[in-house]
Design a protein around this motif. Structure first.
Motif, PDB file in Angstrom:
ATOM      1  N   ASP A  34     -91.933 -90.516  -0.809  1.00  0.00           N
ATOM      2  CA  ASP A  34     -91.185 -91.760  -0.979  1.00  0.00           C
ATOM      3  C   ASP A  34     -91.172 -92.196  -2.440  1.00  0.00           C
ATOM      4  OD1 ASP A  34     -90.771 -91.877   1.781  1.00  0.00           O
ATOM      5  OD2 ASP A  34     -92.645 -92.970   2.104  1.00  0.00           O
ATOM      6  N   LEU A  35     -92.314 -92.043  -3.089  1.00  0.00           N
ATOM      7  CA  LEU A  35     -92.405 -92.394  -4.503  1.00  0.00           C
ATOM      8  C   LEU A  35     -91.497 -91.501  -5.341  1.00  0.00           C
ATOM      9  CD1 LEU A  35     -93.697 -93.887  -6.895  1.00  0.00           C
ATOM     10  CD2 LEU A  35     -95.550 -92.190  -6.836  1.00  0.00           C
ATOM     11  N   ALA A  36     -91.519 -90.193  -5.057  1.00  0.00           N
ATOM     12  CA  ALA A  36     -90.678 -89.262  -5.809  1.00  0.00           C
ATOM     13  C   ALA A  36     -89.203 -89.589  -5.635  1.00  0.00           C
ATOM     14  CB  ALA A  36     -90.970 -87.824  -5.364  1.00  0.00           C
ATOM     15  N   VAL A  37     -88.805 -89.894  -4.406  1.00  0.00           N
ATOM     16  CA  VAL A  37     -87.399 -90.231  -4.140  1.00  0.00           C
ATOM     17  C   VAL A  37     -87.008 -91.508  -4.878  1.00  0.00           C
ATOM     18  CG1 VAL A  37     -85.795 -91.012  -2.360  1.00  0.00           C
ATOM     19  CG2 VAL A  37     -87.277 -89.041  -1.930  1.00  0.00           C
ATOM     20  N   ALA A  38     -87.873 -92.514  -4.834  1.00  0.00           N
ATOM     21  CA  ALA A  38     -87.557 -93.787  -5.484  1.00  0.00           C
ATOM     22  C   ALA A  38     -87.435 -93.623  -6.997  1.00  0.00           C
ATOM     23  CB  ALA A  38     -88.637 -94.818  -5.153  1.00  0.00           C
ATOM     24  N   VAL A  39     -88.365 -92.882  -7.595  1.00  0.00           N
ATOM     25  CA  VAL A  39     -88.339 -92.686  -9.050  1.00  0.00           C
ATOM     26  C   VAL A  39     -87.095 -91.912  -9.466  1.00  0.00           C
ATOM     27  CG1 VAL A  39     -89.497 -91.572 -10.979  1.00  0.00           C
ATOM     28  CG2 VAL A  39     -90.825 -92.894  -9.331  1.00  0.00           C
ATOM     29  N   THR A  40     -86.793 -90.828  -8.748  1.00  0.00           N
ATOM     30  CA  THR A  40     -85.643 -90.004  -9.132  1.00  0.00           C
ATOM     31  C   THR A  40     -84.329 -90.744  -8.913  1.00  0.00           C
ATOM     32  OG1 THR A  40     -85.733 -88.950  -6.936  1.00  0.00           O
ATOM     33  CG2 THR A  40     -86.816 -87.809  -8.745  1.00  0.00           C
ATOM     34  N   GLU A  41     -84.223 -91.506  -7.841  1.00  0.00           N
ATOM     35  CA  GLU A  41     -82.997 -92.276  -7.618  1.00  0.00           C
ATOM     36  C   GLU A  41     -82.778 -93.293  -8.733  1.00  0.00           C
ATOM     37  OE1 GLU A  41     -83.311 -93.989  -3.754  1.00  0.00           O
ATOM     38  OE2 GLU A  41     -82.538 -92.205  -2.720  1.00  0.00           O
ATOM     39  N   GLN A  42     -83.858 -93.936  -9.147  1.00  0.00           N
ATOM     40  CA  GLN A  42     -83.728 -94.918 -10.220  1.00  0.00           C
ATOM     41  C   GLN A  42     -83.364 -94.244 -11.536  1.00  0.00           C
ATOM     42  OE1 GLN A  42     -86.896 -97.777 -10.418  1.00  0.00           O
ATOM     43  NE2 GLN A  42     -86.418 -98.394 -12.503  1.00  0.00           N
ATOM     44  N   ALA A  43     -83.966 -93.085 -11.802  1.00  0.00           N
ATOM     45  CA  ALA A  43     -83.664 -92.359 -13.037  1.00  0.00           C
ATOM     46  C   ALA A  43     -82.203 -91.907 -13.061  1.00  0.00           C
ATOM     47  CB  ALA A  43     -84.592 -91.158 -13.181  1.00  0.00           C
ATOM     48  N   ILE A  44     -81.732 -91.361 -11.943  1.00  0.00           N
ATOM     49  CA  ILE A  44     -80.345 -90.885 -11.879  1.00  0.00           C
ATOM     50  C   ILE A  44     -79.369 -92.041 -12.041  1.00  0.00           C
ATOM     51  CG2 ILE A  44     -78.619 -89.856 -10.355  1.00  0.00           C
ATOM     52  CD1 ILE A  44     -80.907 -88.147  -9.184  1.00  0.00           C
ATOM     53  N   GLU A  45     -79.647 -93.166 -11.375  1.00  0.00           N
ATOM     54  CA  GLU A  45     -78.773 -94.332 -11.494  1.00  0.00           C
ATOM     55  C   GLU A  45     -78.742 -94.853 -12.927  1.00  0.00           C
ATOM     56  OE1 GLU A  45     -78.261 -98.850  -9.613  1.00  0.00           O
ATOM     57  OE2 GLU A  45     -79.906 -97.544  -8.948  1.00  0.00           O
ATOM     58  N   SER A  46     -79.903 -94.901 -13.578  1.00  0.00           N
ATOM     59  CA  SER A  46     -79.969 -95.397 -14.963  1.00  0.00           C
ATOM     60  C   SER A  46     -79.207 -94.469 -15.908  1.00  0.00           C
ATOM     61  CB  SER A  46     -81.433 -95.510 -15.406  1.00  0.00           C
ATOM     62  OG  SER A  46     -82.133 -96.437 -14.597  1.00  0.00           O
ATOM     63  N   VAL A  47     -79.333 -93.165 -15.700  1.00  0.00           N
ATOM     64  CA  VAL A  47     -78.610 -92.221 -16.559  1.00  0.00           C
ATOM     65  C   VAL A  47     -77.116 -92.349 -16.357  1.00  0.00           C
ATOM     66  CG1 VAL A  47     -78.174 -89.770 -16.968  1.00  0.00           C
ATOM     67  CG2 VAL A  47     -80.512 -90.597 -16.749  1.00  0.00           C
ATOM     68  N   ASP A  48     -76.676 -92.541 -15.116  1.00  0.00           N
ATOM     69  CA  ASP A  48     -75.248 -92.721 -14.860  1.00  0.00           C
ATOM     70  C   ASP A  48     -74.707 -93.939 -15.607  1.00  0.00           C
ATOM     71  OD1 ASP A  48     -74.885 -90.485 -13.283  1.00  0.00           O
ATOM     72  OD2 ASP A  48     -75.289 -91.547 -11.395  1.00  0.00           O
ATOM     73  N   HIS A  49     -75.473 -95.046 -15.605  1.00  0.00           N
ATOM     74  CA  HIS A  49     -75.059 -96.235 -16.354  1.00  0.00           C
ATOM     75  C   HIS A  49     -74.987 -95.931 -17.847  1.00  0.00           C
ATOM     76  CE1 HIS A  49     -74.835 -99.172 -13.173  1.00  0.00           C
ATOM     77  NE2 HIS A  49     -76.054 -98.895 -12.737  1.00  0.00           N
ATOM     78  N   LEU A  58     -78.081 -86.053 -19.618  1.00  0.00           N
ATOM     79  CA  LEU A  58     -77.702 -85.179 -18.509  1.00  0.00           C
ATOM     80  C   LEU A  58     -78.877 -84.313 -18.067  1.00  0.00           C
ATOM     81  CD1 LEU A  58     -74.125 -84.091 -19.623  1.00  0.00           C
ATOM     82  CD2 LEU A  58     -74.716 -85.392 -17.573  1.00  0.00           C
ATOM     83  N   ARG A  59     -79.694 -83.887 -19.006  1.00  0.00           N
ATOM     84  CA  ARG A  59     -80.881 -83.099 -18.641  1.00  0.00           C
ATOM     85  C   ARG A  59     -81.826 -83.928 -17.779  1.00  0.00           C
ATOM     86  NH1 ARG A  59     -82.093 -80.192 -24.514  1.00  0.00           N
ATOM     87  NH2 ARG A  59     -80.458 -78.597 -24.343  1.00  0.00           N
ATOM     88  N   LEU A  60     -81.982 -85.199 -18.149  1.00  0.00           N
ATOM     89  CA  LEU A  60     -82.827 -86.089 -17.347  1.00  0.00           C
ATOM     90  C   LEU A  60     -82.249 -86.261 -15.952  1.00  0.00           C
ATOM     91  CD1 LEU A  60     -85.172 -88.058 -17.026  1.00  0.00           C
ATOM     92  CD2 LEU A  60     -83.747 -89.822 -18.085  1.00  0.00           C
ATOM     93  N   LYS A  61     -80.928 -86.403 -15.862  1.00  0.00           N
ATOM     94  CA  LYS A  61     -80.288 -86.559 -14.557  1.00  0.00           C
ATOM     95  C   LYS A  61     -80.488 -85.302 -13.719  1.00  0.00           C
ATOM     96  CE  LYS A  61     -75.859 -87.467 -12.306  1.00  0.00           C
ATOM     97  NZ  LYS A  61     -74.441 -87.852 -12.492  1.00  0.00           N
ATOM     98  N   HIS A  62     -80.283 -84.135 -14.310  1.00  0.00           N
ATOM     99  CA  HIS A  62     -80.468 -82.886 -13.572  1.00  0.00           C
ATOM    100  C   HIS A  62     -81.908 -82.721 -13.110  1.00  0.00           C
ATOM    101  CE1 HIS A  62     -76.724 -81.137 -15.781  1.00  0.00           C
ATOM    102  NE2 HIS A  62     -76.404 -81.887 -14.749  1.00  0.00           N
ATOM    103  N   CYS A  63     -82.853 -83.161 -13.950  1.00  0.00           N
ATOM    104  CA  CYS A  63     -84.263 -83.096 -13.565  1.00  0.00           C
ATOM    105  C   CYS A  63     -84.512 -83.948 -12.326  1.00  0.00           C
ATOM    106  CB  CYS A  63     -85.137 -83.561 -14.729  1.00  0.00           C
ATOM    107  SG  CYS A  63     -86.908 -83.472 -14.409  1.00  0.00           S
ATOM    108  N   GLY A  64     -83.906 -85.121 -12.281  1.00  0.00           N
ATOM    109  CA  GLY A  64     -84.049 -85.973 -11.109  1.00  0.00           C
ATOM    110  C   GLY A  64     -83.438 -85.346  -9.868  1.00  0.00           C
ATOM    111  N   ILE A  65     -82.273 -84.745 -10.017  1.00  0.00           N
ATOM    112  CA  ILE A  65     -81.628 -84.091  -8.879  1.00  0.00           C
ATOM    113  C   ILE A  65     -82.474 -82.927  -8.374  1.00  0.00           C
ATOM    114  CG2 ILE A  65     -79.611 -82.734  -8.198  1.00  0.00           C
ATOM    115  CD1 ILE A  65     -77.970 -84.462 -10.141  1.00  0.00           C
TER     116      ILE A  65
END
Length: 263
Positions: free
Chosen positions: A29-44, A71-78
């Motif tokens: 759950d923690l991993a999902v929450a962190v990665t979702e927030q990271a991906i959303e922030s990178v998209d912004h 984009l590298r950060l976003k891919h890492c989250g995905i």
């Protein structure tokens, strides 16, 4: 700042609660929450950079300098999300007969323009070999191995070929079972690449989780000297394909070597 000790009202004679909260039960759950927030922030961030570029506030070169690490950060989250989904058993597989060489060729062809723009050269030596595998999983694994290579260098060579099995016994007088073998060799761009390649980064962990999810793949790496190598051995290879005759100068049985740096 110091922690204030909390008062424990539980009697020493009382057993600990069976429902006591533990982090190791909630890390997905923690991993999902962190990665979702990271991906959303990178998209912004990317949308903001694109807006600045459209308004002429930054140049295209400046946009790329800022966008590439984002984009590298976003891919890492995905990729982290993929690991969690695979580890939690949320992926249903549908094994089909797939030509591994065609999967690799499709991945390289799809990314051809992007690799050219990055100055990446990829030599391919692909021999047809069929295996039973979930097509999406096979595609994801090839993408992951390619990304691992791109982390460490811009000169790559990828090979696919059938090989006899070297493990386990087989009936006397019969040929050993076939394996499908995929290897990516990377010539590192700097002296620190071998050390970083030994680190169990997200891409390496994703490759291992994909292999474990399939259950018939072994992923290995050789990173002590150049070129760095990462390979996957597929245990569920089947009979050889009937493929066209090789053309003059074609050493790959239907998939000639291609240098992606050439137009």
């Amino acid at each position: 700042m110091t922690d204030t000790p909390s008062r424990d009202h539980t009697s020493a004679s009382e057993p600990p609660s069976a429902c006591a909260w533990r982090m190791d039960a909630h890390w997905p759950d923690l991993a999902v929450a962190v990665t979702e927030q990271a991906i959303e922030s990178v998209d912004h961030l990317l949308r903001g950079l694109a807006l600045l570029q459209q308004r002429g506030r930054i140049t295209e070169a400046e946009y790329r300098i800022l966008a590439v690490p984002a984009l590298r950060l976003k891919h890492c989250g995905i990729q982290a999300q993929q690991i969690v989904r695979l580890q939690s058993g949320q992926v249903r597989q549908s094994h089909e007969k797939v030509d591994l060489a065609q999967v690799v060729a499709a991945v390289l062809d799809e990314r051809r323009d992007a690799l050219l723009a990055q100055g990446v050269t990829v030599q391919r030596r692909l021999q047809p070999v069929e295996l039973f595998i979930d097509p999406t999983l096979a595609y994801s694994l090839v993408q992951t191995l390619l990304e691992w290579g791109l982390q460490h260098g811009s000169q790559l060579e990828v090979g696919v070929e059938p090989r006899p099995a070297e493990d386990g016994a087989h009936p006397a007088g019969e040929p050993p079972p076939r394996r499908a073998w995929l290897e990516l060799a990377v010539w590192p761009t700097d002296a620190t690449a071998p050390a970083s390649a030994r680190t169990d980064g997200v891409l390496w962990l994703l490759a291992q989780q994909l292999a474990r999810t399939d259950g018939g793949i072994v992923v290995q790496r050789e990173v002590e000297a150049a070129p760095l190598r990462i390979s996957a051995t597929f245990r569920r290879a089947v009979a050889p394909l009937h493929h066209r005759s090789a053309q003059p100068g074609d050493r790959t049985g239907g998939h000639p070597p291609v240098d992606l740096a050439q137009p």
